[in-house]
Every structure is written in structure tokens, then in C-alpha cells.
Design a protein around this motif. Structure first.
Motif, PDB file in Angstrom:
ATOM      1  N   HIS A 187       0.810  -1.217   0.000  1.00  0.00           N
ATOM      2  CA  HIS A 187       0.000   0.000   0.000  1.00  0.00           C
ATOM      3  C   HIS A 187       0.845   1.269   0.000  1.00  0.00           C
ATOM      4  O   HIS A 187       0.496   2.258  -0.637  1.00  0.00           O
ATOM      5  CB  HIS A 187      -0.928   0.021   1.217  1.00  0.00           C
ATOM      6  CG  HIS A 187      -2.240  -0.642   0.957  1.00  0.00           C
ATOM      7  ND1 HIS A 187      -3.279  -0.012   0.318  1.00  0.00           N
ATOM      8  CD2 HIS A 187      -2.685  -1.886   1.252  1.00  0.00           C
ATOM      9  CE1 HIS A 187      -4.304  -0.833   0.230  1.00  0.00           C
ATOM     10  NE2 HIS A 187      -3.971  -1.978   0.790  1.00  0.00           N
ATOM     11  N   LEU A 236       1.698   2.104  -3.437  1.00  0.00           N
ATOM     12  CA  LEU A 236       0.526   2.529  -4.189  1.00  0.00           C
ATOM     13  C   LEU A 236       0.116   3.953  -3.797  1.00  0.00           C
ATOM     14  O   LEU A 236      -0.363   4.723  -4.634  1.00  0.00           O
ATOM     15  CB  LEU A 236      -0.633   1.567  -3.965  1.00  0.00           C
ATOM     16  CG  LEU A 236      -0.430   0.143  -4.506  1.00  0.00           C
ATOM     17  CD1 LEU A 236      -1.585  -0.747  -4.083  1.00  0.00           C
ATOM     18  CD2 LEU A 236      -0.295   0.148  -6.026  1.00  0.00           C
ATOM     19  N   LYS A 237       0.302   4.295  -2.530  1.00  0.00           N
ATOM     20  CA  LYS A 237      -0.039   5.646  -2.068  1.00  0.00           C
ATOM     21  C   LYS A 237       0.821   6.700  -2.759  1.00  0.00           C
ATOM     22  O   LYS A 237       0.356   7.802  -3.056  1.00  0.00           O
ATOM     23  CB  LYS A 237       0.125   5.743  -0.559  1.00  0.00           C
ATOM     24  CG  LYS A 237      -0.978   5.059   0.234  1.00  0.00           C
ATOM     25  CD  LYS A 237      -0.746   5.212   1.733  1.00  0.00           C
ATOM     26  CE  LYS A 237      -1.844   4.539   2.526  1.00  0.00           C
ATOM     27  NZ  LYS A 237      -1.618   4.656   3.987  1.00  0.00           N
ATOM     28  N   ALA A 289      -0.619   7.088  -6.172  1.00  0.00           N
ATOM     29  CA  ALA A 289      -1.910   7.772  -6.086  1.00  0.00           C
ATOM     30  C   ALA A 289      -1.732   9.267  -5.856  1.00  0.00           C
ATOM     31  O   ALA A 289      -2.468  10.082  -6.429  1.00  0.00           O
ATOM     32  CB  ALA A 289      -2.746   7.164  -4.959  1.00  0.00           C
ATOM     33  N   GLU A 313      -3.566  -4.906  -7.822  1.00  0.00           N
ATOM     34  CA  GLU A 313      -3.048  -3.631  -7.325  1.00  0.00           C
ATOM     35  C   GLU A 313      -3.611  -2.429  -8.083  1.00  0.00           C
ATOM     36  O   GLU A 313      -3.720  -1.335  -7.536  1.00  0.00           O
ATOM     37  CB  GLU A 313      -1.520  -3.618  -7.369  1.00  0.00           C
ATOM     38  CG  GLU A 313      -0.855  -4.428  -6.272  1.00  0.00           C
ATOM     39  CD  GLU A 313      -0.851  -5.925  -6.545  1.00  0.00           C
ATOM     40  OE1 GLU A 313      -0.464  -6.700  -5.650  1.00  0.00           O
ATOM     41  OE2 GLU A 313      -1.232  -6.317  -7.678  1.00  0.00           O
ATOM     42  N   LEU A 333      -5.463   0.701  -6.400  1.00  0.00           N
ATOM     43  CA  LEU A 333      -5.151   2.073  -6.774  1.00  0.00           C
ATOM     44  C   LEU A 333      -6.421   2.830  -7.164  1.00  0.00           C
ATOM     45  O   LEU A 333      -6.556   4.021  -6.866  1.00  0.00           O
ATOM     46  CB  LEU A 333      -4.153   2.067  -7.931  1.00  0.00           C
ATOM     47  CG  LEU A 333      -3.493   3.391  -8.307  1.00  0.00           C
ATOM     48  CD1 LEU A 333      -2.820   4.048  -7.111  1.00  0.00           C
ATOM     49  CD2 LEU A 333      -2.471   3.163  -9.420  1.00  0.00           C
ATOM     50  N   LYS A 387      -8.040   4.589  -4.415  1.00  0.00           N
ATOM     51  CA  LYS A 387      -7.294   5.728  -3.875  1.00  0.00           C
ATOM     52  C   LYS A 387      -7.415   6.991  -4.724  1.00  0.00           C
ATOM     53  O   LYS A 387      -7.076   8.079  -4.256  1.00  0.00           O
ATOM     54  CB  LYS A 387      -5.816   5.348  -3.714  1.00  0.00           C
ATOM     55  CG  LYS A 387      -5.580   4.174  -2.774  1.00  0.00           C
ATOM     56  CD  LYS A 387      -4.108   3.847  -2.667  1.00  0.00           C
ATOM     57  CE  LYS A 387      -3.884   2.567  -1.849  1.00  0.00           C
ATOM     58  NZ  LYS A 387      -4.449   2.655  -0.483  1.00  0.00           N
TER      59      LYS A 387
END
Length: 231
Positions: free
Chosen positions: A38, A41-42, A45, A65, A69, A72
Motif C-alpha cells: 500500500h 501505491l499511495k 496515487a 493492485e 489504486l 485511492k
């Protein structure tokens, strides 16, 4: 970032060992997963920002994934009931369920409607979505009075005997979240936990005892919502 750029970025970050680790350590069983955490991914994002069109494309890619995403970068203000229903039935584990519920669904104007609908569902992760959204809504809505959250308590009592791991954990999570809003709801949540404790099931026993222990702890963080009344 374009769709192709995002997909390329995801494949550059893939790590099959993380897929195995997440399954063994956290029980996250996922299909078509690349193995990306995560926190990574953050970062992506944040670079993208809100982009509903891209979010929908990413979800339709079927890459695990990419779907995380999506949760987010989609704007919760633009959610529709049909879209939420389209997504919720695809949840295959607690991670993706909670990512959508915490980051997106709980911030939607449709949150309360879906809480009441989904908590009565049969499918494990649809029901979890109801309670995960409830738990997150307790933190997202900082202004509503206690009456709104007291109406959640009968739903928790009704489902406290569900023995499925990811349902009972979500029921417990929601109960504790209600109890952390303010001192009055803390007491109402404790009263509810004691009522659940009278049920003759392992799930109810665990839900209640864990909630009581954490809501009565000296270091429990009471948030004083709504602050116009409690501060």
C-alpha cells in the motif's frame, strides 16, 4: 499519468515474493496480484491525484493492485449506488474490501444507505464491507449527533453470531469505532458489548470481550466527536 504509464509502473514494482508473504502473514488471497504494498501505491496515487476515468480503467484491468489504486484516486463525491454495487461484489479479501470502504465508501453521501444494505448481506466480504464502512464512517463523519451512531448498534447485535473471521472482526471494529467517538457513545458501545457477551457463540464472545478490553483501556483514544458538543 496515463493508463499505460500506470500499468508499466505497477509491473516495474511487481514482487512475487510479496504475494506469498501477504497470503501467509495476513491471509490476503488475491488473484492476478503483482505483489505491491500500500505504501508504494499511495505514492503513485498522490502523483495521479483524483482521476475518475483512470480509476475506472484501472479497475477494469483486473490487476489486483490496479484495483487497489482505483480506490485511492476515485472521487467519493462522484460515487453512484450502481458503481458501489458493481465493485462490492468483486471483493475477494479484507485488504481490498477495507481499502474501498475506508478510502472511498465511508466518504460518500451514500455511505449510510450502503451500511444498512450490506450489513444484512450473506456474502462474507459484502457483509464485511457494510461494517468496515460503518467503522470508517465513525471517523469520517465528525459532526453528526449520537443518534445516528446509536442506530448502528442493533445491526452489530444482529450480526454478532456470525462466526466467519472477516465478518466478526469487522463487527468488533465497528463497535470499537462507535465507542471511540465520545464518552457517551463509549458507554453505549460497552453496554452493547455486554449484551453481545450473553450470546452463546464463540464469535459473540470474542467480539464482546475484545471490545470491552479495548474500550475500557486507560489509553483508549476518545475523539470527542462532534466537537461542538464535547469540547
Amino acid at each position: 499519468m496515463t493508463y499505460d504509464e500506470v500499468i508499466t509502473c505497477l509491473y516495474d514494482l511487481q514482487d512475487p515474493d510479496k504475494v506469498v508473504f501477504k497470503e501467509k502473514k495476513f491471509g490476503v488471497v488475491s488473484h492476478n496480484s503483482l505483489g505491491i504494498y500500500h505504501k508504494e501505491l499511495k505514492i503513485i496515487a498522490k502523483e495521479i491525484g483524483r482521476d475518475n476515468e483512470l480509476a475506472l480503467q484501472l479497475f477494469e484491468s483486473g490487476i489486483y493492485e490496479a484495483r487497489l489504486l482505483c480506490s485511492k484516486i476515485y472521487d467519493p463525491k462522484e460515487l453512484t449506488s450502481d458503481l458501489m454495487e458493481y465493485w462490492v461484489v468483486t471483493f475477494e479479501n479484507w485488504e481490498i474490501c477495507d481499502s474501498f470502504c475506508m478510502g472511498l465508501f465511508a466518504k460518500s453521501s451514500l455511505a449510510l444507505e450502503k451500511i444498512h444494505e450490506w450489513t444484512s448481506r450473506r456474502a462474507e466480504f459484502e457483509k464485511r464491507a457494510g461494517f468496515a464502512t460503518m467503522a470508517a464512517y465513525c471517523m469520517a463523519d465528525k459532526k453528526s449527533d449520537n443518534d445516528l451512531f446509536e442506530k448502528f448498534l442493533p445491526l452489530l447485535i444482529r450480526e454478532a453470531n456470525d462466526e466467519r473471521l472477516y465478518v466478526k472482526k469487522a463487527v468488533n471494529w465497528a463497535l470499537r469505532s462507535i465507542g471511540k467517538r465520545n464518552v457517551d457513545l463509549n458507554q453505549r458501545a460497552l453496554d452493547t458489548a455486554h449484551k453481545i457477551l450473553t450470546f452463546d457463540t464463540k464469535a459473540a464472545n470474542w467480539i464482546a470481550k475484545d471490545a470491552i478490553r479495548k474500550l475500557e483501556a486507560e489509553n483508549v483514544n476518545i475523539l470527542d466527536y462532534p466537537r461542538a458538543l464535547y469540547r
